[in-house]
Scaffold this motif. Structure first.
Motif, PDB file in Angstrom:
ATOM      1  N   ASN A 150       0.848  -1.187   0.000  1.00  0.00           N
ATOM      2  CA  ASN A 150       0.000   0.000   0.000  1.00  0.00           C
ATOM      3  C   ASN A 150       0.887   1.241   0.000  1.00  0.00           C
ATOM      4  OD1 ASN A 150      -2.582  -1.300   0.186  1.00  0.00           O
ATOM      5  ND2 ASN A 150      -2.011  -1.854   2.275  1.00  0.00           N
ATOM      6  N   VAL A 151       0.565   2.185  -0.896  1.00  0.00           N
ATOM      7  CA  VAL A 151       1.389   3.388  -0.995  1.00  0.00           C
ATOM      8  C   VAL A 151       0.528   4.644  -0.964  1.00  0.00           C
ATOM      9  CG1 VAL A 151       3.183   2.166  -2.301  1.00  0.00           C
ATOM     10  CG2 VAL A 151       1.439   3.471  -3.540  1.00  0.00           C
ATOM     11  N   HIS A 152       1.121   5.693  -0.408  1.00  0.00           N
ATOM     12  CA  HIS A 152       0.567   7.036  -0.454  1.00  0.00           C
ATOM     13  C   HIS A 152       1.519   7.852  -1.321  1.00  0.00           C
ATOM     14  CE1 HIS A 152      -2.140   7.001   3.326  1.00  0.00           C
ATOM     15  NE2 HIS A 152      -1.850   5.746   2.985  1.00  0.00           N
ATOM     16  N   ILE A 153       0.996   8.490  -2.329  1.00  0.00           N
ATOM     17  CA  ILE A 153       1.822   9.270  -3.243  1.00  0.00           C
ATOM     18  C   ILE A 153       1.994  10.667  -2.672  1.00  0.00           C
ATOM     19  CG2 ILE A 153       1.995  10.242  -5.558  1.00  0.00           C
ATOM     20  CD1 ILE A 153       0.273   7.799  -6.444  1.00  0.00           C
ATOM     21  N   LYS A 154       3.249  11.079  -2.550  1.00  0.00           N
ATOM     22  CA  LYS A 154       3.564  12.426  -2.049  1.00  0.00           C
ATOM     23  C   LYS A 154       3.623  13.376  -3.235  1.00  0.00           C
ATOM     24  CE  LYS A 154       5.444  15.541   0.873  1.00  0.00           C
ATOM     25  NZ  LYS A 154       6.716  15.569   1.534  1.00  0.00           N
ATOM     26  N   ILE A 155       2.848  14.449  -3.153  1.00  0.00           N
ATOM     27  CA  ILE A 155       2.804  15.478  -4.180  1.00  0.00           C
ATOM     28  C   ILE A 155       3.559  16.699  -3.666  1.00  0.00           C
ATOM     29  CG2 ILE A 155       1.320  16.938  -5.616  1.00  0.00           C
ATOM     30  CD1 ILE A 155       0.906  13.937  -6.106  1.00  0.00           C
ATOM     31  N   TYR A 192       1.660  -5.216  -7.925  1.00  0.00           N
ATOM     32  CA  TYR A 192       1.723  -5.420  -6.471  1.00  0.00           C
ATOM     33  C   TYR A 192       1.764  -4.107  -5.692  1.00  0.00           C
ATOM     34  CZ  TYR A 192       2.292 -10.231  -7.759  1.00  0.00           C
ATOM     35  OH  TYR A 192       2.076 -11.488  -8.292  1.00  0.00           O
ATOM     36  N   ILE A 193       1.260  -3.057  -6.318  1.00  0.00           N
ATOM     37  CA  ILE A 193       1.165  -1.742  -5.685  1.00  0.00           C
ATOM     38  C   ILE A 193      -0.306  -1.328  -5.651  1.00  0.00           C
ATOM     39  CG2 ILE A 193       1.701   0.725  -5.958  1.00  0.00           C
ATOM     40  CD1 ILE A 193       4.143  -0.868  -5.150  1.00  0.00           C
ATOM     41  N   THR A 194      -0.783  -0.904  -4.489  1.00  0.00           N
ATOM     42  CA  THR A 194      -2.122  -0.346  -4.356  1.00  0.00           C
ATOM     43  C   THR A 194      -1.987   1.080  -3.850  1.00  0.00           C
ATOM     44  OG1 THR A 194      -3.094  -2.503  -3.851  1.00  0.00           O
ATOM     45  CG2 THR A 194      -4.366  -0.561  -3.201  1.00  0.00           C
ATOM     46  N   ILE A 195      -2.545   2.018  -4.591  1.00  0.00           N
ATOM     47  CA  ILE A 195      -2.502   3.425  -4.181  1.00  0.00           C
ATOM     48  C   ILE A 195      -3.614   3.649  -3.167  1.00  0.00           C
ATOM     49  CG2 ILE A 195      -2.700   5.818  -4.941  1.00  0.00           C
ATOM     50  CD1 ILE A 195      -1.770   4.758  -7.749  1.00  0.00           C
ATOM     51  N   THR A 196      -3.225   3.913  -1.922  1.00  0.00           N
ATOM     52  CA  THR A 196      -4.214   4.100  -0.862  1.00  0.00           C
ATOM     53  C   THR A 196      -4.289   5.536  -0.366  1.00  0.00           C
ATOM     54  OG1 THR A 196      -2.601   3.425   0.806  1.00  0.00           O
ATOM     55  CG2 THR A 196      -4.048   1.709  -0.067  1.00  0.00           C
ATOM     56  N   GLY A 197      -3.422   6.405  -0.890  1.00  0.00           N
ATOM     57  CA  GLY A 197      -3.473   7.787  -0.447  1.00  0.00           C
ATOM     58  C   GLY A 197      -2.702   8.724  -1.348  1.00  0.00           C
ATOM     59  N   ILE A 198      -3.085   9.992  -1.285  1.00  0.00           N
ATOM     60  CA  ILE A 198      -2.382  11.087  -1.961  1.00  0.00           C
ATOM     61  C   ILE A 198      -2.210  12.173  -0.910  1.00  0.00           C
ATOM     62  CG2 ILE A 198      -2.451  12.830  -3.788  1.00  0.00           C
ATOM     63  CD1 ILE A 198      -2.452  10.134  -5.054  1.00  0.00           C
ATOM     64  N   PRO A 240      -8.228   7.842  -4.777  1.00  0.00           N
ATOM     65  CA  PRO A 240      -7.515   7.298  -3.608  1.00  0.00           C
ATOM     66  C   PRO A 240      -8.320   7.562  -2.338  1.00  0.00           C
ATOM     67  CG  PRO A 240      -6.087   8.670  -4.955  1.00  0.00           C
ATOM     68  CD  PRO A 240      -7.474   8.881  -5.445  1.00  0.00           C
ATOM     69  N   PRO A 241      -8.413   6.578  -1.464  1.00  0.00           N
ATOM     70  CA  PRO A 241      -9.269   6.744  -0.285  1.00  0.00           C
ATOM     71  C   PRO A 241      -8.755   7.727   0.770  1.00  0.00           C
ATOM     72  CG  PRO A 241      -8.211   4.588  -0.272  1.00  0.00           C
ATOM     73  CD  PRO A 241      -7.869   5.231  -1.578  1.00  0.00           C
ATOM     74  N   HIS A 242      -7.453   7.911   0.877  1.00  0.00           N
ATOM     75  CA  HIS A 242      -6.910   8.762   1.941  1.00  0.00           C
ATOM     76  C   HIS A 242      -6.277  10.006   1.340  1.00  0.00           C
ATOM     77  CE1 HIS A 242      -7.720   5.355   4.431  1.00  0.00           C
ATOM     78  NE2 HIS A 242      -6.817   4.621   3.834  1.00  0.00           N
ATOM     79  N   LEU A 243      -6.839  11.166   1.691  1.00  0.00           N
ATOM     80  CA  LEU A 243      -6.348  12.451   1.212  1.00  0.00           C
ATOM     81  C   LEU A 243      -5.907  13.261   2.414  1.00  0.00           C
ATOM     82  CD1 LEU A 243      -9.254  13.254  -1.290  1.00  0.00           C
ATOM     83  CD2 LEU A 243      -7.090  12.067  -1.767  1.00  0.00           C
ATOM     84  N   HIS A 244      -4.635  13.671   2.415  1.00  0.00           N
ATOM     85  CA  HIS A 244      -4.170  14.437   3.570  1.00  0.00           C
ATOM     86  C   HIS A 244      -3.073  15.417   3.187  1.00  0.00           C
ATOM     87  CE1 HIS A 244      -0.909  11.266   4.261  1.00  0.00           C
ATOM     88  NE2 HIS A 244      -1.809  10.571   3.615  1.00  0.00           N
ATOM     89  N   MET A 245      -3.145  16.565   3.844  1.00  0.00           N
ATOM     90  CA  MET A 245      -2.170  17.630   3.619  1.00  0.00           C
ATOM     91  C   MET A 245      -1.911  18.421   4.884  1.00  0.00           C
ATOM     92  SD  MET A 245      -2.218  20.397   0.570  1.00  0.00           S
ATOM     93  CE  MET A 245      -0.820  21.461   0.247  1.00  0.00           C
TER      94      MET A 245
END
Length: 190
Positions: free
Chosen positions: A83-88, A114-120, A155-160
């Motif tokens: 599971n990965v969160h992509i950093k912008i 084998y990668i699931t995007i779970t957040g940005i 993506p289910p998780h959005l955080h800043m």
């Protein structure tokens, strides 16, 4: 734990029903938290092999295709979904995919089996001292999320927002996670 003791703070967070996740800087820190059941997001690059996180509730920050491919290789080896969160990067310029390249980057990651995007997520550079730049960062992040949504990427998780972030109050509807680091110690804006 900002010097308060990683394990002690993690245990308090584990016991607090109002805290859903923990964040750490390094993978070695996440791996040392053996009795924690809540998800842990590693905000930095792995300081030990990501292979050691297989089977654990650990999410990874990703901002480079090479790093994602490394995770994918280990995932394939172990039949494990990372599971990965992509950093912008919206202006802090510390880590992250440039906002203008985010959509293409996400599309490339979607091809990794084998990668699931779970957040940005992103991070404000000066939310406690520069509201004009904070607003620009938020707008850039918001445009990036809108572009992803237009391409049916949700993506289910959005955080800043961070502790000092005025956006925690000003834009709460845009995020579903808030990273309150120093705030858990009662520290915030003056």
């Amino acid at each position: 734990g900002y010097g308060h003791g990683l394990h002690q703070i993690a245990l308090l967070c584990e016991q607090n029903k109002n805290i859903d996740w923990l964040c750490v800087a390094q993978l070695s820190e996440a791996l040392s938290l053996e009795n924690i059941t809540k998800p842990i997001l590693v905000l930095g690059y792995s300081d030990v092999s990501p292979e050691s996180a297989v089977g654990k509730n650990i999410h990874f920050m990703v901002d480079h295709l090479e790093y994602a491919r490394t995770l994918n290789t280990f995932g394939k080896k172990h039949s494990y979904q990372f599971n990965v969160h992509i950093k912008i990067d919206t202006g802090l310029s510390r880590m992250g995919v440039l906002a203008g390249e985010a959509l293409d980057f996400v599309k490339q990651l979607q091809h990794l089996e084998y990668i699931t995007i779970t957040g940005i997520y992103s991070h404000f550079a000066a939310s406690d001292s520069n509201p004009t730049f904070t607003k620009k960062q938020f707008e850039l992040y918001d445009q990036t999320i809108a572009q992803l949504h237009e391409n049916n990427i949700f993506p289910p998780h959005l955080h800043m927002s961070n502790t000092a972030s005025v956006a925690t109050i000003a834009y709460p509807q845009q995020f579903n996670y808030f990273r309150v680091g120093l705030g858990i110690y009662g520290l915030g804006q003056d």
